[in-house]
Scaffold this motif. Sequence first.
Motif, PDB file in Angstrom:
ATOM      1  N   MET A   1       0.847  -1.180   0.000  1.00 52.29           N
ATOM      2  CA  MET A   1       0.000   0.000   0.000  1.00 52.29           C
ATOM      3  C   MET A   1       0.891   1.242   0.000  1.00 52.29           C
ATOM      4  SD  MET A   1      -2.990   1.036   2.624  1.00 52.29           S
ATOM      5  CE  MET A   1      -2.431   2.225   3.799  1.00 52.29           C
ATOM      6  N   SER A   2       0.514   2.224  -0.787  1.00 53.96           N
ATOM      7  CA  SER A   2       1.218   3.499  -0.770  1.00 53.96           C
ATOM      8  C   SER A   2       0.821   4.267   0.474  1.00 53.96           C
ATOM      9  CB  SER A   2       0.844   4.313  -2.012  1.00 53.96           C
ATOM     10  OG  SER A   2       1.201   5.659  -1.843  1.00 53.96           O
ATOM     11  N   ARG A   3       1.779   4.785   1.169  1.00 52.99           N
ATOM     12  CA  ARG A   3       1.449   5.545   2.379  1.00 52.99           C
ATOM     13  C   ARG A   3       0.885   6.917   2.042  1.00 52.99           C
ATOM     14  NH1 ARG A   3       6.477   8.344   4.279  1.00 52.99           N
ATOM     15  NH2 ARG A   3       7.865   8.126   2.518  1.00 52.99           N
ATOM     16  N   PHE A   4       0.923   7.309   0.770  1.00 51.92           N
ATOM     17  CA  PHE A   4       0.365   8.600   0.357  1.00 51.92           C
ATOM     18  C   PHE A   4      -1.035   8.487  -0.231  1.00 51.92           C
ATOM     19  CE2 PHE A   4       5.030   9.138  -0.408  1.00 51.92           C
ATOM     20  CZ  PHE A   4       5.267   9.902   0.721  1.00 51.92           C
ATOM     21  N   PHE A   5      -1.319   7.399  -0.919  1.00 54.14           N
ATOM     22  CA  PHE A   5      -2.543   7.308  -1.711  1.00 54.14           C
ATOM     23  C   PHE A   5      -3.441   6.130  -1.374  1.00 54.14           C
ATOM     24  CE2 PHE A   5       0.786   9.194  -4.364  1.00 54.14           C
ATOM     25  CZ  PHE A   5       0.196  10.398  -4.680  1.00 54.14           C
ATOM     26  N   GLY A   6      -2.979   5.178  -0.594  1.00 50.91           N
ATOM     27  CA  GLY A   6      -3.743   3.949  -0.398  1.00 50.91           C
ATOM     28  C   GLY A   6      -3.254   2.887  -1.366  1.00 50.91           C
ATOM     29  N   HIS A   7      -4.108   1.942  -1.691  1.00 50.40           N
ATOM     30  CA  HIS A   7      -3.737   0.838  -2.587  1.00 50.40           C
ATOM     31  C   HIS A   7      -3.749   1.274  -4.048  1.00 50.40           C
ATOM     32  CE1 HIS A   7      -3.980  -2.200   0.556  1.00 50.40           C
ATOM     33  NE2 HIS A   7      -5.116  -1.652   0.943  1.00 50.40           N
ATOM     34  N   ILE A   8      -2.795   0.772  -4.813  1.00 45.99           N
ATOM     35  CA  ILE A   8      -2.879   0.907  -6.269  1.00 45.99           C
ATOM     36  C   ILE A   8      -4.026   0.006  -6.703  1.00 45.99           C
ATOM     37  CG2 ILE A   8      -1.763   0.387  -8.472  1.00 45.99           C
ATOM     38  CD1 ILE A   8       0.908   1.121  -7.130  1.00 45.99           C
ATOM     39  N   ARG A   9      -4.980   0.569  -7.412  1.00 49.27           N
ATOM     40  CA  ARG A   9      -6.171  -0.183  -7.805  1.00 49.27           C
ATOM     41  C   ARG A   9      -6.182  -0.535  -9.284  1.00 49.27           C
ATOM     42  NH1 ARG A   9     -10.323  -0.289  -4.184  1.00 49.27           N
ATOM     43  NH2 ARG A   9     -10.824  -2.068  -5.506  1.00 49.27           N
TER      44      ARG A   9
ATOM     45  N   ALA B   1     -11.778  16.257  -1.809  1.00 49.73           N
ATOM     46  CA  ALA B   1     -10.847  16.338  -0.680  1.00 49.73           C
ATOM     47  C   ALA B   1      -9.478  15.787  -1.060  1.00 49.73           C
ATOM     48  CB  ALA B   1     -11.401  15.601   0.535  1.00 49.73           C
ATOM     49  N   ASP B   2      -9.453  14.645  -1.773  1.00 49.04           N
ATOM     50  CA  ASP B   2      -8.161  14.062  -2.161  1.00 49.04           C
ATOM     51  C   ASP B   2      -7.451  14.929  -3.193  1.00 49.04           C
ATOM     52  OD1 ASP B   2      -8.223  11.937  -0.404  1.00 49.04           O
ATOM     53  OD2 ASP B   2      -9.181  10.581  -1.834  1.00 49.04           O
ATOM     54  N   LEU B   3      -8.196  15.496  -4.134  1.00 49.39           N
ATOM     55  CA  LEU B   3      -7.587  16.386  -5.120  1.00 49.39           C
ATOM     56  C   LEU B   3      -7.003  17.620  -4.432  1.00 49.39           C
ATOM     57  CD1 LEU B   3      -6.929  17.129  -8.036  1.00 49.39           C
ATOM     58  CD2 LEU B   3      -9.246  18.076  -8.226  1.00 49.39           C
ATOM     59  N   ASP B   4      -7.748  18.206  -3.507  1.00 51.41           N
ATOM     60  CA  ASP B   4      -7.241  19.365  -2.764  1.00 51.41           C
ATOM     61  C   ASP B   4      -5.975  19.010  -1.987  1.00 51.41           C
ATOM     62  OD1 ASP B   4      -9.338  20.910  -3.708  1.00 51.41           O
ATOM     63  OD2 ASP B   4     -10.497  20.812  -1.835  1.00 51.41           O
ATOM     64  N   ARG B   5      -5.980  17.850  -1.341  1.00 51.16           N
ATOM     65  CA  ARG B   5      -4.824  17.408  -0.558  1.00 51.16           C
ATOM     66  C   ARG B   5      -3.593  17.232  -1.444  1.00 51.16           C
ATOM     67  NH1 ARG B   5      -2.830  12.348   0.369  1.00 51.16           N
ATOM     68  NH2 ARG B   5      -4.678  11.355  -0.510  1.00 51.16           N
ATOM     69  N   LEU B   6      -3.776  16.593  -2.595  1.00 55.04           N
ATOM     70  CA  LEU B   6      -2.642  16.342  -3.484  1.00 55.04           C
ATOM     71  C   LEU B   6      -2.137  17.631  -4.126  1.00 55.04           C
ATOM     72  CD1 LEU B   6      -3.902  13.007  -5.035  1.00 55.04           C
ATOM     73  CD2 LEU B   6      -2.081  13.320  -3.347  1.00 55.04           C
ATOM     74  N   THR B   7      -3.055  18.511  -4.482  1.00 53.52           N
ATOM     75  CA  THR B   7      -2.656  19.803  -5.048  1.00 53.52           C
ATOM     76  C   THR B   7      -1.864  20.605  -4.013  1.00 53.52           C
ATOM     77  OG1 THR B   7      -4.584  19.790  -6.509  1.00 53.52           O
ATOM     78  CG2 THR B   7      -3.510  21.907  -6.140  1.00 53.52           C
TER      79      THR B   7
END
Length: 179
Positions: free
Chosen positions: A1-9, A104-110
């Motif tokens: 699991m990526s500690r930044f994004f979760g699982h690669i799906r 929320a995830d887009l805002d976090r990554l941006t």
Amino acid sequence: MSRFFGHIRQAGYVVPDIEKAMDYWSRVLGVGPFFYNPKVPIRNYQYRGVAYEPHNSVALANSGPLQIELIQCRNDVPSMYRDFRDAGHTGLQHVAYWTSDYDADLDRLTAQGFKAVMSGEVGERGRFVYFDTEYHPGTVIELSEVAGPKGEMFRLIREASEGWDGSDPVRPFPDLSKL
């Protein structure tokens, strides 16, 4: 699991001939069935802030929890897929992380410095964005919203792969408007 994004799906492969790729993956590797759409209906598509109308063929299948996406560009619209192909690459172009909380995830990554290059929508609540992360071929990161019908389609594709016996290896995409 990526500690930044979760699982690669999802692992997304840019291929020169999607029909041959589906045959190889299903017949030789035993992955399938593939759900094929010869022209994915992408709305609000943008590449580097400019709107275009891409014509991409896509096939999706699962190998366990990992979705395999095969992509063939059918027109010359600017895209990260075309950039990858024009750089002389074929094969793994991106990995995707799925989210039901896209904003929320887009805002976090941006906020973390990720820069959107390519984005659009496939079905209601099926937004996607690809970030400027290709530091090595195959390392583009996609964030894909799966809160709506696209998420339901992904569930149906995964379930079809469970215990698949090799029959009917290529099937049409489910109708997103009916999910």
